[in-house]
Scaffold this active site. Structure first.
Site, short mmCIF file in Angstrom:
data_model
loop_
_atom_site.label_atom_id
_atom_site.label_comp_id
_atom_site.label_asym_id
_atom_site.label_seq_id
_atom_site.Cartn_x
_atom_site.Cartn_y
_atom_site.Cartn_z
N SER A 593 28.23 -26.92 -7.36
CA SER A 593 29.87 -27.14 -8.19
C SER A 593 30.56 -27.14 -6.93
CB SER A 593 30.01 -25.93 -9.27
OG SER A 593 31.02 -26.94 -9.83
N ASP A 679 27.01 -34.29 -16.88
CA ASP A 679 28.15 -33.84 -16.60
C ASP A 679 29.76 -33.86 -16.48
OD1 ASP A 679 29.51 -31.51 -14.91
OD2 ASP A 679 28.06 -31.32 -12.95
N HIS A 714 26.79 -29.95 -16.62
CA HIS A 714 26.93 -29.44 -15.52
C HIS A 714 25.47 -28.35 -15.21
CE1 HIS A 714 29.67 -28.46 -12.51
NE2 HIS A 714 29.33 -26.51 -12.87
#
Length: 753
Positions: A593, A679, A714
């Site tokens: 991320s 995501d 995610h």
């Protein structure tokens, strides 16, 4: 885009040499996306993006390209499958698959979860609790055996049944009504974190007709169980509304209690400890605003407690103390303007909040300290619980409410633990409870659950997570310090098998995150053992932008100081080679991320330092995303990165480090990007464009691959076994690159189960 860090059978045979395998697998052609130039102009600067067209998620050509990326990734890494299988088997063999959580008591019931061997998801359960008046007996969890039901046990929600026939399954929240009769829960079957709210009558097991689509995380019942409160996201995936659903009515009739128009503010809520108020908090990383809704009055509307005009970053806990309603406030400056960047805690009568902010009188409960960061508070009917961070680690302090805010206030007490590097977290404290539930873990200690007896200070061990075949004495975790270019000392965690020494020959994996004030706290990870058992030194670089050393540590790694995050990571990498922990040619880097942005940045800044880089759901086209306020979360990111739309200096600074825009004609190492089609935090298009540009520009020959989960979000695919497969893929990729596929001869055998 913020999120936290990641968390057997006989080993595979080494097989052909690493170089032979590389030569064989790279013969497959890498997917080449068409170039469709798209221009973007800001502050007089024009950027031409050849791959922006890959953003069209529903375009058949895009989907075909993504499938081709998966096929290429599979071809390049096919030789790693035996190693993946071995790691998966090791994770599985070490894990107690049929297990249960320690029951937690709430209003007449003990709630807990069960997991069973072969099942992907947990089962939510409860049993009745006895009330005899004996606090010790009444708050001692019942003895429940894994896999064995007990008298009176009820299944509230079986995740396996809910997930059956679905491509994805995730719970976005659960709430039980005060009377214990109703369960509200939210389910996501796509991975896009947009949930469907359902309500179950626990007396009959039947679902009520009430259904609400597109809700966000967080649910709460009104005390009379007639209403459910929830949040809603806008088109940019920003939670901006708090709504209330009245049972028995259509979702279209739900009432908006609060709506936030500012695109840079995030909205959420929580119940007060005594469950009589709903605290609606709106905020970002710089300041917040709090409203209160009286849950005892169905006609009540939210009232403002602290305005955003005060520019106060804060959290609040209501309590009735000495017969008067108060608010316990954790905050970063006083009404008088005195700064408290690491936060302080004050006690404020409710009537004070009706006055002008600058005129209010607040009583200090816990003062500001330069070496302690106060993270927040929680309350029982007798005690204040304070979550804080000192010397990089999270811990909990407790003090009685009796005398709070007066000269008779007691000194805080902190439960003591033996290890230097650990995490002691507050796991829960029901308002009526005479105990506080704590979880304890370290890099070497599997999670433990304790009950801290508030009246006596006794610490009762309720459970230690079993790990099959694990001997903590075989591993070492220690703190080291690297020095940044500007002289700042950077905390470094070094984990290794005890047989590994600093002789300059070891393979090493360096992990980092460094954003949103998130700290990479000590935590035990079963998958990580498979890396350590192969002689790899596992390093965590606690770089600026995280929260390990207080608010300043965060501030020094955000906005126009963001590059400190990247150069700190490089400094840690160079430090471990000088210290002898790693061979310079055998280092890999990993992050996800915002940590994936870190990976992209260091790949551009120092590609020569790494044998391989693994970027998980990487935020590598951050400037493009943040320049478009209509994209998910973009406007909310301005307080983290700056606003490049309005500020030319911010634009130039972000452009100077954005991974996608700074790819250079240099020999990049092996690079893998792992992402998910659905995501909503970091869109798949960012790594899709990044790998295309890397392949186009690199002067090296190492393969660059992208693995995309077509049904995930995610966090990747759902289900614990699928999660283990993801970790096995990640670690096999790294171990193969580092030529560290064989287990150490000194490593203990993993049990076969």
């Amino acid at each position: 885009m913020s999120d936290p860090m990641l968390s057997a059978s006989s080993p595979a045979e080494p097989g052909p040499s690493h170089r032979d395998l590389t030569a064989a697998t790279t013969s497959a052609p890498a997917p080449v996306a068409a170039k469709v130039p798209t221009e973007r102009t800001h502050h007089g600067d024009t950027f031409t993006d050849d791959y922006e067209w890959l953003r069209a998620k529903d375009n058949p050509d895009v989907l075909a390209h993504l499938r081709a990326e998966n096929e290429y990734s599979q071809a390049v890494t096919a030789h790693q499958q035996p190693l993946r299988d071995a790691i998966f088997s090791e994770i599985k063999a070490r894990t107690e698959e049929t297990d249960l959580s320690v029951p937690s008591r709430k209003r007449g019931w003990w709630y807990f979860t069960r997991s069973a061997e072969g099942q992907q998801y947990t089962v939510q359960c409860r049993v009745p609790a006895a009330t005899t008046g004996d606090d010790v007996a009444d708050w001692t969890p019942p003895a429940i055996e894994p896999g064995q039901p007990i008298d009176g046990e009820e299944i509230l929600l079986d995740g396996n049944a809910e997930a059956e026939g679905q491509p994805f399954f995730s719970l976005g929240g659960m709430a039980i009504s005060e009377d214990g009769h109703l369960l509200a829960y939210a389910v996501d079957n796509a991975g896009d974190e947009r949930f469907t709210l359902r309500v179950k009558d626990l007396r009959t097991g039947e679902l009520l007709p009430d259904t609400v689509d597109n809700v966000f995380y967080g649910l709460a019942f009104s005390p009379d169980a007639e209403r459910i409160y929830y949040t809603v996201v806008d088109d940019s995936w920003r939670p901006y509304q708090v709504k209330v659903h009245t049972l028995g009515t259509a979702a279209s009739d739900d009432v908006v209690l609060y709506e936030e128009a500012d695109p840079g503010m995030w909205t959420g809520f929580e119940l007060s400890p005594d469950r009589t108020e709903l605290l609606i908090q709106v905020g970002n990383s710089e300041y917040a605003e709090t409203h209160s809704l009286d849950l005892t009055d169905a006609a009540a509307r939210p009232r403002l407690l602290i305005s955003r005009e005060a520019r106060l970053l804060h959290g609040m806990d209501p309590l009735t103390l000495r017969g008067t309603r108060h608010y316990l406030i954790t905050h970063n400056h006083t009404p008088g303007g005195d700064a408290a960047p690491n936060n302080m805690v004050s006690l404020v009568p409710a009537t004070e909040l009706e006055r002008e902010f600058s005129d209010q009188s607040w009583t200090t409960v816990l003062p500001h300290a330069d070496d302690v960061k106060i993270e927040g508070t929680a309350l029982t009917h007798t005690h204040l619980l304070v979550v804080l961070r000192r010397e990089t680690t999270e811990r909990v302090q407790i003090l009685p409410l009796d005398g709070l805010g007066t000269a008779a206030q007691a000194e805080p007490v902190e439960p003591a633990f033996d290890e230097e590097l650990y995490t002691a977290a507050l796991a829960g404290a029901d308002f009526e409870s005479p105990v506080a539930r704590l979880t304890y873990t370290s890099f070497l200690t599997p999670p433990r659950v304790y009950d801290y007896v508030l009246g006596t200070g006794e610490l009762l061990l309720r459970k230690e997570t079993p790990v099959h075949g694990y001997d903590a004495s075989e591993y070492v975790a220690e703190r080291d310090w690297a020095t940044a270019a500007d002289g700042v000392r950077i905390p470094v965690t070094i984990m290794r098998h005890r047989s590994v020494t600093a002789d300059g020959t070891n393979p090493a994996l360096v992990y980092g995150y460094g954003s949103y004030e998130m700290s990479m706290d000590p935590a035990f990870g079963i998958p990580r053992l498979s890396v350590l058992d192969r002689g790899v030194v596992f390093v965590i670089a606690h770089v600026r932008g995280g929260g390990e050393l207080g608010r300043q540590w965060y501030d020094d790694g955000k906005k126009l100081r963001k590059k400190n995050t990247f150069t700190d990571f490089i400094a840690v990498t160079e430090h471990i080679t000088r210290a002898g922990w790693a061979a310079p040619e055998r280092i890999a880097a990993m992050g996800g991320s915002a940590g994936g942005l870190l990976m992209g940045a260091v790949a551009n800044l120092a590609p020569q330092l790494y044998r391989a880089i693994l970027a998980q759901v990487p935020f590598v086209d951050n400037l493009t995303s943040i320049l478009d306020p209509d994209l998910p979360l973009s406007a909310l990111e301005w307080e983290e990165w700056g606003n490049p739309i309005e500020d030319a200096a911010v634009y130039e600074y972000m452009k100077s480090y954005s991974p996608y825009q700074n790819i250079a004609a240099v020999p990049y190492p092996k690079i893998a990007a792992a992402t998910s089609l659905n995501d909503t935090r970091v869109l798949y298009v960012e790594p899709a464009k990044w790998v295309q540009k890397l392949r186009e520009v690199t002067t090296g020959t190492e393969p660059i691959v992208m693995k995309i989960e077509m049904d995930g979000g995610h966090g990747g695919a759902s289900g614990r076994y699928e999660g283990w497969k993801d970790r096995a893929w990640d670690y096999a990729y790294v171990l193969d690159a580092l030529e560290a596929t064989a287990r150490l001869s000194t490593a203990s055998d993993v049990p076969t189960r």
